[in-house]
Write an enzyme that holds these catalytic residues in place. Structure first.
Site, PDB file in Angstrom:
ATOM      1  N   PRO A 153       0.817  -1.218   0.000  1.00  0.00           N
ATOM      2  CG  PRO A 153      -0.078  -1.087   2.155  1.00  0.00           C
ATOM      3  CD  PRO A 153       0.702  -1.982   1.244  1.00  0.00           C
ATOM      4  CG  ASP A 154      -0.663   4.840  -2.015  1.00  0.00           C
ATOM      5  OD1 ASP A 154      -1.501   4.623  -1.114  1.00  0.00           O
ATOM      6  OD2 ASP A 154      -0.989   5.378  -3.097  1.00  0.00           O
ATOM      7  CG  PHE A 155       2.638   7.254   3.174  1.00  0.00           C
ATOM      8  CD1 PHE A 155       2.729   6.024   3.825  1.00  0.00           C
ATOM      9  CD2 PHE A 155       3.643   8.188   3.385  1.00  0.00           C
ATOM     10  CE1 PHE A 155       3.804   5.734   4.658  1.00  0.00           C
ATOM     11  CE2 PHE A 155       4.724   7.909   4.213  1.00  0.00           C
ATOM     12  CZ  PHE A 155       4.806   6.689   4.844  1.00  0.00           C
ATOM     13  NE  ARG A 156       0.556  12.693   1.665  1.00  0.00           N
ATOM     14  CZ  ARG A 156       1.819  12.369   1.902  1.00  0.00           C
ATOM     15  NH1 ARG A 156       2.407  11.429   1.185  1.00  0.00           N
ATOM     16  NH2 ARG A 156       2.513  12.981   2.848  1.00  0.00           N
ATOM     17  CG  ASN A 197       8.652   3.542  -3.418  1.00  0.00           C
ATOM     18  OD1 ASN A 197       8.089   4.467  -2.852  1.00  0.00           O
ATOM     19  ND2 ASN A 197       8.206   2.999  -4.523  1.00  0.00           N
ATOM     20  CG  ASP A 222       9.329  -1.199  -2.561  1.00  0.00           C
ATOM     21  OD1 ASP A 222      10.294  -1.082  -3.335  1.00  0.00           O
ATOM     22  OD2 ASP A 222       8.204  -0.719  -2.811  1.00  0.00           O
ATOM     23  CG  HIS A 281      12.168   9.221   1.571  1.00  0.00           C
ATOM     24  ND1 HIS A 281      10.861   9.451   1.251  1.00  0.00           N
ATOM     25  CD2 HIS A 281      12.778  10.440   1.484  1.00  0.00           C
ATOM     26  CE1 HIS A 281      10.674  10.737   0.971  1.00  0.00           C
ATOM     27  NE2 HIS A 281      11.836  11.360   1.097  1.00  0.00           N
TER      28      HIS A 281
HETATM   29  P1  CNA Z   1       1.797   8.776  -1.546  1.00  0.00           P
HETATM   30  O1  CNA Z   1       1.740  10.118  -0.944  1.00  0.00           O
HETATM   31  O2  CNA Z   1       1.027   7.688  -0.903  1.00  0.00           O
HETATM   32  O3  CNA Z   1       1.358   8.951  -3.069  1.00  0.00           O
HETATM   33  C1  CNA Z   1       1.240   7.864  -3.935  1.00  0.00           C
HETATM   34  C2  CNA Z   1       0.694   8.394  -5.253  1.00  0.00           C
HETATM   35  O4  CNA Z   1       0.699   7.320  -6.179  1.00  0.00           O
HETATM   36  C3  CNA Z   1      -0.737   8.911  -5.162  1.00  0.00           C
HETATM   37  O5  CNA Z   1      -0.831  10.112  -5.904  1.00  0.00           O
HETATM   38  C4  CNA Z   1      -1.557   7.786  -5.813  1.00  0.00           C
HETATM   39  O6  CNA Z   1      -2.716   8.240  -6.443  1.00  0.00           O
HETATM   40  C5  CNA Z   1      -0.575   7.249  -6.820  1.00  0.00           C
HETATM   41  N1  CNA Z   1      -0.791   5.845  -7.161  1.00  0.00           N
HETATM   42  C6  CNA Z   1      -1.138   4.810  -6.345  1.00  0.00           C
HETATM   43  N2  CNA Z   1      -1.195   3.651  -7.047  1.00  0.00           N
HETATM   44  C7  CNA Z   1      -0.906   3.969  -8.335  1.00  0.00           C
HETATM   45  C8  CNA Z   1      -0.815   3.228  -9.543  1.00  0.00           C
HETATM   46  N3  CNA Z   1      -1.041   1.899  -9.561  1.00  0.00           N
HETATM   47  N4  CNA Z   1      -0.499   3.869 -10.681  1.00  0.00           N
HETATM   48  C9  CNA Z   1      -0.277   5.216 -10.689  1.00  0.00           C
HETATM   49  N5  CNA Z   1      -0.348   5.970  -9.574  1.00  0.00           N
HETATM   50  C10 CNA Z   1      -0.645   5.356  -8.407  1.00  0.00           C
HETATM   51  O7  CNA Z   1       3.312   8.255  -1.661  1.00  0.00           O
HETATM   52  P2  CNA Z   1       4.632   9.079  -1.990  1.00  0.00           P
HETATM   53  O8  CNA Z   1       5.642   8.098  -2.398  1.00  0.00           O
HETATM   54  O9  CNA Z   1       4.380  10.263  -2.828  1.00  0.00           O
HETATM   55  O10 CNA Z   1       4.993   9.622  -0.528  1.00  0.00           O
HETATM   56  C11 CNA Z   1       6.228   9.513  -0.014  1.00  0.00           C
HETATM   57  C12 CNA Z   1       6.393   8.495   1.110  1.00  0.00           C
HETATM   58  C13 CNA Z   1       5.665   7.212   0.942  1.00  0.00           C
HETATM   59  C14 CNA Z   1       7.837   8.095   1.132  1.00  0.00           C
HETATM   60  O11 CNA Z   1       8.462   8.581   2.255  1.00  0.00           O
HETATM   61  C15 CNA Z   1       7.867   6.562   1.111  1.00  0.00           C
HETATM   62  O12 CNA Z   1       8.885   6.030   1.914  1.00  0.00           O
HETATM   63  C16 CNA Z   1       6.530   6.163   1.601  1.00  0.00           C
HETATM   64  N6  CNA Z   1       6.074   4.798   1.279  1.00  0.00           N
HETATM   65  C17 CNA Z   1       6.851   3.901   0.600  1.00  0.00           C
HETATM   66  C18 CNA Z   1       6.353   2.652   0.306  1.00  0.00           C
HETATM   67  C19 CNA Z   1       7.222   1.663  -0.453  1.00  0.00           C
HETATM   68  O13 CNA Z   1       8.430   1.632  -0.258  1.00  0.00           O
HETATM   69  N7  CNA Z   1       6.622   0.871  -1.332  1.00  0.00           N
HETATM   70  C20 CNA Z   1       5.070   2.296   0.686  1.00  0.00           C
HETATM   71  C21 CNA Z   1       4.312   3.234   1.407  1.00  0.00           C
HETATM   72  C22 CNA Z   1       4.827   4.476   1.688  1.00  0.00           C
END
Ligand code: CNA
Length: 294
Positions: A43-46, A117, A119, A136
């Protein structure tokens, strides 16, 4: 044919496709975020189903960001440790968007990949580590955020799974994975590598809300002669020095809205790389499967 905005977008898309085909676009920077990994099941954050939506009430936080604030962690690491138990990335496979990065590296077209990321899926996708700036940090190493003493991540994981806190034996603070929290500095490499941006022919920005600074400034730092191709589910509410001008036909900004893996596959096809890319994906994933079956 749609309205004039659609036409600008189509023209810009066609220019990028032709640039990649002809080799004129040959110095690529990726700027990525958690959205690139949602297709891998992380999952993402937002997003509405993201981490922020679930942790606020679970840990009784004023703001979901507080779970990742260094001061809150140093006061009480238990909520973050508990969260770590459910944040699992070990078995996840790279998505088409990660594999696209590995594929373009193999073609010698990538200058650098800046990712927020933690991961490590870029590495699984075959990106050489020297090409990646983990802005990060990572969750494959552990350390004390105060005195910086290094610790074994497996030991930290064991303690977390046993609901124990792990204190630094040198300064008494709490040990954590080396992911950068709000309030901590980014790795030096992030700032040093800014020089790379000068020669970029395209910045491909994938799956990020561009809400986290200073990382988000990267998108403003690209020269106006470079393309800024944003691939995201929605247009981010970006507050940088150089806002995106997707609807301006004279600006090299293009937004492709939708799921990044689908958009990347279409782009690859339009450039004429489909067969080569599929082969790259198959062989990279087969290697990963062989390694896990050993
Ligand atoms: P965020 O703020 O959660 O934004 C994610 C963005 O990606 C949003 O605009 C979503 O609409 C968009 N999105 C989600 N799924 C898709 C998709 N399949 N295709 C296209 N767009 C999509 O996350 P950010 O990375 O901007 O915020 C920064 C944080 C999140 C960092 O500090 C990370 O470390 C942190 N994070 C990382 C992970 C990971 O390593 N996978 C997971 C969760 C959070």
């Amino acid at each position: 044919m749609g309205n004039s905005e659609d036409t600008y977008h189509e023209n810009k898309y066609e220019e990028i496709v032709q640039g990649l085909k002809s080799g004129e676009i040959n110095n690529i920077i990726f700027i990525t975020g958690a959205g690139i990994s949602t297709g891998a099941g992380i999952p993402d954050f937002r997003s509405p189903t993201g981490i922020f939506a679930s942790v606020k009430n679970k840990y009784n936080l004023r703001r979901p960001e507080d779970l990742f604030q260094i001061d809150s962690f140093l006061e009480n690491p238990k909520p973050f440790y508990d969260f770590c138990k459910s944040f699992k990335v070990e078995g996840c496979l790279p998505t088409k968007s990660h594999l696209f990065q590995g594929f373009l590296c193999k073609k010698g077209l990538v200058n650098r990949i800046y990712t927020q990321n933690v991961d490590g899926l870029e590495i699984k996708a075959g990106v050489p580590p020297s090409k990646i700036v983990f802005a990060h940090g990572n969750i494959t190493e552990a350390g004390c955020p105060v005195c910086k003493k290094e610790y074994d991540i497996e030991e930290l994981r064991k303690r977390i799974m046993n609901d124990e806190v792990m204190k630094c034996d040198k300064c008494g603070s709490y040990v954590k994975p080396k992911c950068v929290f709000y309030g901590e500095s980014l790795p030096k490499l992030f700032f040093l590598q800014f020089l790379n941006l000068k020669w970029t022919s395209i910045g491909i920005i994938i799956g990020t809300s561009l809400q986290v600074y200073p990382f988000a400034t990267l998108a403003s730092t690209l020269q106006s002669s470079a393309w800024r191709l944003m691939i995201n589910l929605e247009e981010p509410d970006y507050d940088g020095d150089r806002p995106f001008e997707f609807n301006n036909p004279n600006k090299k900004d293009l937004l492709l809205k939708g799921k990044c893996d689908e958009i990347v596959e279409k782009l690859v096809k339009d450039v004429g790389w489909e067969a080569e890319f599929n082969e790259y994906c198959e062989s990279t994933l087969a290697k990963l499967n062989n390694n896990t079956n050993k």
